[in-house]
Scaffold this active site. Structure first.
Site, PDB file in Angstrom:
ATOM      1  N   CYS A 171     -18.991  -5.271 -55.220  1.00 63.72           N
ATOM      2  CA  CYS A 171     -19.519  -4.077 -55.898  1.00 63.72           C
ATOM      3  C   CYS A 171     -18.368  -3.181 -56.349  1.00 63.72           C
ATOM      4  CB  CYS A 171     -20.467  -3.326 -54.965  1.00 63.72           C
ATOM      5  SG  CYS A 171     -19.697  -2.858 -53.410  1.00 63.72           S
ATOM      6  N   CYS A 187     -29.100   9.138 -63.370  1.00 61.21           N
ATOM      7  CA  CYS A 187     -28.520   8.174 -64.321  1.00 61.21           C
ATOM      8  C   CYS A 187     -27.381   8.841 -65.084  1.00 61.21           C
ATOM      9  CB  CYS A 187     -29.569   7.718 -65.334  1.00 61.21           C
ATOM     10  SG  CYS A 187     -30.912   6.765 -64.591  1.00 61.21           S
ATOM     11  N   CYS A 207     -39.928   8.797 -63.644  1.00 58.19           N
ATOM     12  CA  CYS A 207     -38.602   8.164 -63.568  1.00 58.19           C
ATOM     13  C   CYS A 207     -38.654   6.744 -64.130  1.00 58.19           C
ATOM     14  CB  CYS A 207     -38.154   8.140 -62.114  1.00 58.19           C
ATOM     15  SG  CYS A 207     -36.587   7.308 -61.851  1.00 58.19           S
ATOM     16  N   GLU A 224     -21.195 -10.182 -39.445  1.00 58.57           N
ATOM     17  CA  GLU A 224     -21.527  -8.850 -39.971  1.00 58.57           C
ATOM     18  C   GLU A 224     -21.195  -7.828 -38.878  1.00 58.57           C
ATOM     19  OE1 GLU A 224     -23.183  -7.004 -42.582  1.00 58.57           O
ATOM     20  OE2 GLU A 224     -23.169  -5.430 -41.081  1.00 58.57           O
ATOM     21  N   GLN A 243     -30.107  -5.294 -51.360  1.00 56.03           N
ATOM     22  CA  GLN A 243     -29.823  -5.315 -52.795  1.00 56.03           C
ATOM     23  C   GLN A 243     -30.841  -4.406 -53.489  1.00 56.03           C
ATOM     24  OE1 GLN A 243     -27.119  -6.435 -53.864  1.00 56.03           O
ATOM     25  NE2 GLN A 243     -26.441  -7.725 -52.160  1.00 56.03           N
TER      26      GLN A 243
HETATM   27  C1  LIG Z   1     -22.255  -5.043 -49.738  1.00 52.03           C
HETATM   28  S1  LIG Z   1     -23.049  -5.190 -48.173  1.00 52.03           S
HETATM   29  C2  LIG Z   1     -23.562  -6.862 -48.277  1.00 52.03           C
HETATM   30  C3  LIG Z   1     -24.610  -7.285 -47.295  1.00 52.03           C
HETATM   31  C4  LIG Z   1     -25.282  -8.633 -47.572  1.00 52.03           C
HETATM   32  N1  LIG Z   1     -24.339  -9.655 -47.988  1.00 52.03           N
HETATM   33  C5  LIG Z   1     -26.374  -8.482 -48.605  1.00 52.03           C
HETATM   34  O1  LIG Z   1     -26.180  -8.916 -49.754  1.00 52.03           O
HETATM   35  O2  LIG Z   1     -27.432  -7.942 -48.291  1.00 52.03           O
HETATM   36  C6  LIG Z   1     -21.679  -5.180 -47.107  1.00 52.03           C
HETATM   37  C7  LIG Z   1     -21.986  -5.428 -45.656  1.00 52.03           C
HETATM   38  O3  LIG Z   1     -20.760  -5.349 -44.929  1.00 52.03           O
HETATM   39  C8  LIG Z   1     -21.018  -4.763 -43.671  1.00 52.03           C
HETATM   40  N2  LIG Z   1     -19.724  -4.226 -43.199  1.00 52.03           N
HETATM   41  C9  LIG Z   1     -19.107  -3.088 -43.592  1.00 52.03           C
HETATM   42  N3  LIG Z   1     -17.905  -2.967 -42.975  1.00 52.03           N
HETATM   43  C10 LIG Z   1     -17.775  -4.064 -42.175  1.00 52.03           C
HETATM   44  C11 LIG Z   1     -16.747  -4.521 -41.302  1.00 52.03           C
HETATM   45  N4  LIG Z   1     -15.625  -3.807 -41.127  1.00 52.03           N
HETATM   46  N5  LIG Z   1     -16.931  -5.685 -40.641  1.00 52.03           N
HETATM   47  C12 LIG Z   1     -18.064  -6.410 -40.825  1.00 52.03           C
HETATM   48  N6  LIG Z   1     -19.076  -6.025 -41.644  1.00 52.03           N
HETATM   49  C13 LIG Z   1     -18.927  -4.877 -42.319  1.00 52.03           C
HETATM   50  C14 LIG Z   1     -22.093  -3.717 -43.935  1.00 52.03           C
HETATM   51  O4  LIG Z   1     -22.816  -3.422 -42.766  1.00 52.03           O
HETATM   52  C15 LIG Z   1     -22.939  -4.424 -45.005  1.00 52.03           C
HETATM   53  O5  LIG Z   1     -24.008  -5.127 -44.416  1.00 52.03           O
END
Ligand SMILES: C[S@@+](CC[C@H](N)C(=O)[O-])C[C@H]1O[C@@H](n2cnc3c(N)ncnc32)[C@H](O)[C@@H]1O
Length: 406
Positions: A362, A67, A141, A288, A241
């Site tokens: 994020c 943290c 923790c 994805e 998440q």
């Molecule tokens: C912030 S996470 C969000 C995942 C999902 N929306 C969730 O909330 O659980 C970002 C996602 O983007 C995917 N990702 C990263 N680079 C990518 C790319 N170039 N093309 C497609 N997906 C991608 C990762 O595998 C990951 O699952």
């Protein structure tokens, strides 16, 4: 001894005085003294504490690097995170009110990445100390769910059987509905003896699954998580998440953003955090880059009751974003890219007929950059909501609604 006035908090949680001089553990408004080494103050003493300073709730906060902001009040951290988003948008010429963050409670993280190594007496597991390779044990923790804190003896036992003499194990432990899902990297090569030892451990600690270097070594029960009415079994190490409360807040905000859509496109869909709950309302197409996550989503959808159709596509959205002809099939889009943002995909959206975009991010900087592109091309930013699953850290997450101007 020189004293320094802290004017702001930096991205990594250090106080910053004019220079810039970085002051670990200091807060804006404080006067501090210490030894200046390069651009960093060491042996810091707080001469005038801020009214936002609190006694850190965790006994490990001085040493543990898990943290960064335990010495700041919740109200200060919430207001700082709102400002980070406001300022990132302001830097792109966008002014908007940012309401109070929705913050996950203490002891709610359902996943922890522990480090572990063998010692003369056995093994040590915990988090790295601040700016150090040394591991500190964190039995009480305040950040992780108590079931994860209670898993530290299991992580130490993993190091005893699976770490090389000097190497360090990285052990990702996820709390699922069917028990702990454990994913280990950095250990010895798998062989028959190690496999047998892991099987014994999985029985002793009642683990759902152990993965070793990305491969499932053994599974006693499928580690499943509820997403809407579906149950997902994520591949080892897959994105999730960080807290149940944060996940619920993000899903709630996406649902609030997309009112009665006829069709939904979920971009960067992961294992279906948004696709599966949204499929209660409308058919969803999930896109994805990771095949394993798409397979997990498809399997969950096929075994769930009461969902509209969910189709999926494995695709690199940086190199090969959906083009307008593909986007036009959908009324609403959920987009949740990694920290780099989604510049290539965002550039295509205004050329389509998509009317509503729920943007989950994020990284406020790339979010603001991508939002500016959309605003210039004909969308309005209607609201932004900060969702803080990473309490006591400098990490900032948010959901926003963009709607096509009429
Ligand atoms: C912030 S996470 C969000 C995942 C999902 N929306 C969730 O909330 O659980 C970002 C996602 O983007 C995917 N990702 C990263 N680079 C990518 C790319 N170039 N093309 C497609 N997906 C991608 C990762 O595998 C990951 O699952």
């Amino acid at each position: 001894m020189d004293s320094y006035q802290i004017t702001r908090l930096g991205q990594h949680g250090d106080g910053i005085a004019e220079g810039p001089i970085y002051v670990p553990g200091a807060l804006p408004g404080e006067t501090v003294t210490g030894d200046l080494i390069g651009d960093r103050l060491q042996n810091v003493r707080i001469a005038t504490p801020s009214e936002n300073r609190v006694k850190p709730p965790c006994p490990h906060s001085k040493s543990c690097g898990g943290c960064q902001l335990q010495h700041a009040s919740d109200a200060f951290v919430a207001s700082w995170k709102r400002d980070v988003v406001r300022q990132a948008l302001a830097a792109q010429g966008i002014a908007i009110d940012v309401p109070e963050p929705i913050t996950s409670p203490p002891q709610s993280r359902r996943r922890a990445s522990f480090s572990a190594r063998r010692t003369k007496k056995g093994a040590l597991a915990g988090f790295h100390m601040k700016a150090s390779d040394t591991i500190t044990s964190v039995p009480n923790c305040e950040l992780v769910h108590p079931d994860l804190a209670a898993a530290l003896p299991m992580v130490e036992a993993l190091a005893v059987v699976g770490a090389s003499r000097k190497g360090e194990l990285s052990v990702l432990v996820t709390l699922t509905q069917s028990g702990l899902d454990v994913s280990v990297t950095g250990g010895k090569e798998m062989d028959v003896a190690l496999h047998q030892a892991l099987a014994d451990m999985a029985r002793e600690y009642d683990l759902a699954r152990i993965a070793w270097d990305g491969e499932i070594a053994l599974q006693r029960r499928a580690p499943v998580l509820d997403l809407g009415p579906a149950q997902v079994c994520p591949p080892p190490g897959a994105f999730l998440q960080a807290t149940l409360e944060g996940e619920a807040a993000l899903i709630g905000a996406v649902r609030q953003a997309l009112i009665k859509p006829k069709t939904v496109l979920d971009l960067f869909a992961g294992c279906g955090t948004f696709a599966l709950p949204m499929a209660q309302i409308a058919p969803v197409h999930a896109v994805e880059g990771d095949l394993g996550m798409m397979q997990a989503l498809d399997h969950a959808w096929r075994n769930a009751q009461g969902l509209k159709r969910v189709t999926h596509e494995v695709r690199d959205l940086f190199r090969n974003p959906l083009i307008p002809e593909e986007l036009n099939r959908f009324e609403a889009v959920v987009i949740d890219p990694p920290r780099a943002g989604a510049a290539a995909q965002i550039a295509e959206l205004p050329k389509s007929t998509v009317s509503q975009i729920a943007h989950v991010s994020c990284n406020p900087a790339t979010f603001a950059r991508d939002t500016a592109t959309l605003i210039h091309a004909g969308y309005d930013l209607e609201w932004v909501q900060v969702v803080d699953q990473f309490r006591w850290s400098t990490h900032v997450e948010l959901v926003a609604l963009l709607r096509r101007r009429t």
